[in-house]
Design an enzyme around this catalytic site. Sequence first.
Site, PDB file in Angstrom:
ATOM      1  N   GLN B  36      13.779  -5.843  -3.682  1.00  0.00           N
ATOM      2  CA  GLN B  36      12.794  -6.248  -2.689  1.00  0.00           C
ATOM      3  C   GLN B  36      12.397  -7.706  -2.883  1.00  0.00           C
ATOM      4  O   GLN B  36      12.690  -8.333  -3.896  1.00  0.00           O
ATOM      5  CB  GLN B  36      11.541  -5.345  -2.803  1.00  0.00           C
ATOM      6  CG  GLN B  36      10.980  -5.249  -4.215  1.00  0.00           C
ATOM      7  CD  GLN B  36      10.193  -3.967  -4.461  1.00  0.00           C
ATOM      8  OE1 GLN B  36       9.759  -3.299  -3.530  1.00  0.00           O
ATOM      9  NE2 GLN B  36      10.003  -3.624  -5.727  1.00  0.00           N
ATOM     10  N   HIS B  67      -5.989   2.154  -8.716  1.00  0.00           N
ATOM     11  CA  HIS B  67      -5.504   2.607 -10.024  1.00  0.00           C
ATOM     12  C   HIS B  67      -6.388   3.695 -10.627  1.00  0.00           C
ATOM     13  O   HIS B  67      -5.898   4.655 -11.214  1.00  0.00           O
ATOM     14  CB  HIS B  67      -5.355   1.404 -10.960  1.00  0.00           C
ATOM     15  CG  HIS B  67      -4.278   0.468 -10.499  1.00  0.00           C
ATOM     16  ND1 HIS B  67      -4.444  -0.889 -10.380  1.00  0.00           N
ATOM     17  CD2 HIS B  67      -3.008   0.717 -10.077  1.00  0.00           C
ATOM     18  CE1 HIS B  67      -3.322  -1.431  -9.926  1.00  0.00           C
ATOM     19  NE2 HIS B  67      -2.444  -0.487  -9.734  1.00  0.00           N
ATOM     20  N   ASP B  91       3.310  -2.421 -11.887  1.00  0.00           N
ATOM     21  CA  ASP B  91       2.243  -3.366 -12.246  1.00  0.00           C
ATOM     22  C   ASP B  91       1.458  -2.898 -13.467  1.00  0.00           C
ATOM     23  O   ASP B  91       0.725  -3.680 -14.082  1.00  0.00           O
ATOM     24  CB  ASP B  91       1.319  -3.633 -11.053  1.00  0.00           C
ATOM     25  CG  ASP B  91       0.683  -2.372 -10.505  1.00  0.00           C
ATOM     26  OD1 ASP B  91       0.180  -1.544 -11.290  1.00  0.00           O
ATOM     27  OD2 ASP B  91       0.654  -2.217  -9.277  1.00  0.00           O
ATOM     28  N   GLU B 111       9.985   2.754 -13.410  1.00  0.00           N
ATOM     29  CA  GLU B 111       9.898   1.753 -12.337  1.00  0.00           C
ATOM     30  C   GLU B 111      11.305   1.234 -12.061  1.00  0.00           C
ATOM     31  O   GLU B 111      11.981   0.753 -12.983  1.00  0.00           O
ATOM     32  CB  GLU B 111       8.966   0.623 -12.771  1.00  0.00           C
ATOM     33  CG  GLU B 111       9.072  -0.667 -11.978  1.00  0.00           C
ATOM     34  CD  GLU B 111       8.679  -0.531 -10.515  1.00  0.00           C
ATOM     35  OE1 GLU B 111       7.541  -0.098 -10.251  1.00  0.00           O
ATOM     36  OE2 GLU B 111       9.521  -0.845  -9.638  1.00  0.00           O
ATOM     37  N   ASP B 161       3.339   6.461  -7.719  1.00  0.00           N
ATOM     38  CA  ASP B 161       2.659   5.203  -7.364  1.00  0.00           C
ATOM     39  C   ASP B 161       3.696   4.318  -6.665  1.00  0.00           C
ATOM     40  O   ASP B 161       4.235   3.384  -7.239  1.00  0.00           O
ATOM     41  CB  ASP B 161       2.154   4.546  -8.660  1.00  0.00           C
ATOM     42  CG  ASP B 161       1.516   3.187  -8.403  1.00  0.00           C
ATOM     43  OD1 ASP B 161       1.301   2.835  -7.239  1.00  0.00           O
ATOM     44  OD2 ASP B 161       1.241   2.477  -9.393  1.00  0.00           O
ATOM     45  N   THR B 163       5.572   2.149  -3.292  1.00  0.00           N
ATOM     46  CA  THR B 163       5.304   1.252  -2.170  1.00  0.00           C
ATOM     47  C   THR B 163       5.289   2.079  -0.887  1.00  0.00           C
ATOM     48  O   THR B 163       5.386   3.301  -0.917  1.00  0.00           O
ATOM     49  CB  THR B 163       6.408   0.180  -2.101  1.00  0.00           C
ATOM     50  OG1 THR B 163       7.679   0.849  -2.054  1.00  0.00           O
ATOM     51  CG2 THR B 163       6.375  -0.707  -3.341  1.00  0.00           C
ATOM     52  N   GLU B 164       5.196   1.395   0.247  1.00  0.00           N
ATOM     53  CA  GLU B 164       5.242   2.085   1.538  1.00  0.00           C
ATOM     54  C   GLU B 164       6.601   2.774   1.692  1.00  0.00           C
ATOM     55  O   GLU B 164       7.572   2.382   1.050  1.00  0.00           O
ATOM     56  CB  GLU B 164       5.063   1.085   2.699  1.00  0.00           C
ATOM     57  CG  GLU B 164       4.106  -0.052   2.453  1.00  0.00           C
ATOM     58  CD  GLU B 164       2.717   0.395   2.115  1.00  0.00           C
ATOM     59  OE1 GLU B 164       2.077   0.992   2.993  1.00  0.00           O
ATOM     60  OE2 GLU B 164       2.256   0.159   0.989  1.00  0.00           O
ATOM     61  N   PRO B 168      13.039   0.722  -1.047  1.00  0.00           N
ATOM     62  CA  PRO B 168      13.360   1.551  -2.213  1.00  0.00           C
ATOM     63  C   PRO B 168      12.519   2.820  -2.315  1.00  0.00           C
ATOM     64  O   PRO B 168      12.876   3.718  -3.079  1.00  0.00           O
ATOM     65  CB  PRO B 168      13.086   0.611  -3.408  1.00  0.00           C
ATOM     66  CG  PRO B 168      12.252  -0.502  -2.883  1.00  0.00           C
ATOM     67  CD  PRO B 168      12.588  -0.642  -1.431  1.00  0.00           C
TER      68      PRO B 168
END
Lengths: 285, 285
Positions: B36, B67, B91, B111, B161, B163-164, B168
Amino acid sequence: MEKPQMELWYTERQTPNHGITTKINKTLHHEVTDFQSLDVIETEQFGNMLVLDGMVMTTDIDEFVYHEMITHIAMNTHPNPKNVLVVGGGDGGVIREILKHSSVEKAVLAEIDGGVIEASKKYFPEIASGLFGDARVDIQVADGIKHIAENKNKYDVIMVDSTEPVGPAVGLFEKGFYEGIREALKEDGIMVAQTESPWFNRDLIRRVFADLSATFPITRLYTASIPTYPSGLWSFTIGSKKHDPLAVDVQELPALDTKYYRPEIHKTVFELPQFVRELTVKEEK
Amino acid sequence: MEKPQMELWYTERQTPNHGITTKINKTLHHEVTDFQSLDVIETEQFGNMLVLDGMVMTTDIDEFVYHEMITHIAMNTHPNPKNVLVVGGGDGGVIREILKHSSVEKAVLAEIDGGVIEASKKYFPEIASGLFGDARVDIQVADGIKHIAENKNKYDVIMVDSTEPVGPAVGLFEKGFYEGIREALKEDGIMVAQTESPWFNRDLIRRVFADLSATFPITRLYTASIPTYPSGLWSFTIGSKKHDPLAVDVQELPALDTKYYRPEIHKTVFELPQFVRELTVKEEK
């Protein structure tokens, strides 16, 4: 093939450094009233949008949150609200919600700017529905501060549905005004005011909460999600002479035709996240 | 007198027709990873901001909400969470929150994009604090879907957790993935996923809730206020094999060092406004 067209976007700087931007189809109305700049724009995402002095006041899509949440918590906390006053609120949305309560005998609207009332009737007929001829509604194009000063021991519930604390609404965030409201309320009356964003207006919320705490025996803060308002999180502060929203028996609350408020959230909205709760606690900074 | 300077504003179109715009001081980092586009910008309002594929992932100022709220509801619902997995979350903010629970023996981060981990350590050291050498933390630059498939009956809590649901993260919103999570959880395990905005992503929330309801005996939806996410209101969905967040004795919950989560809101966040509750109820549309 569609021809390329100019895109219009309305951007509100909600703080000097942050804002929202939303695509518009067209401007439906623009005027400068005696009190403020008034625009109605047709947006793609939120339907018609009312903008006063460059700040979003309400939209077709998310208006139900603000209007239901400033109204029903206080109305369902008072056991028998008959006489209700709205200070500001010229779009009529709060009046519409008040009229859902069968106990109401009189709902007075004290809106300083007649232009807001007229524009709302024309461009937001669903929001303004309560302004069209219900015999219980008394529409006064008048200074709410003056109205409060001239009426004593009269109202069961008073709602301060103001714009931001700039321009015509500055006086609606002052301690003296809240003291006037206390006098205008009956002995078991209750008031509620919109009090801005817990993210961006922390000093204001803290001050209003302290002022109301010095004016009323019961003070409570709650929040609701309003996407077109700064930060998307909005606060409301209650001052009450006798009835505590947290003492209500939610099982006994009447069913209302609503899209946000449910009796089940009547008390839970007062359980605040820590960073919001801090604004209501003297001992903490 | 200050000289006039060029103003830089970052605008995210959160939907095709609406977004946020925020003033930036400078771009701190830009790269295109294998997965990304990754940018870190320094904003006036929200401090450093992590942007993946043009979408705000986290900021210094409001990161605590996401978080804390994806972490502590599930962690405080499980009576003794020892082994915890975070899918995504490069993150490190979720890991930081997980480590606040003394029962934790192992916290695995899966991740897919090592670039997110490195950028976060450099530009968000407070958020990434859990990624620096705590012996309980196992950082794996790996595909979370593959990790789930390879681990059975292993975890007490799994947090998605992501992304939209573009790029990915698409596979992290599919029913087959939730079924894999069920197998990767122990017999009394619990999972939670971030599930977008109740204002803008209603179909997605409804589908995920239905998929999780078909996969776990207990499914719950809750929300939190996150100003830099679309609409400012965010949802999380829980799937649980045995422990119900609504059955927790909140009086028994441990005190945690948090800015949003409080034990007092552990249950109240599940009392949804009507327009959100509708997304969880089969009979209603």
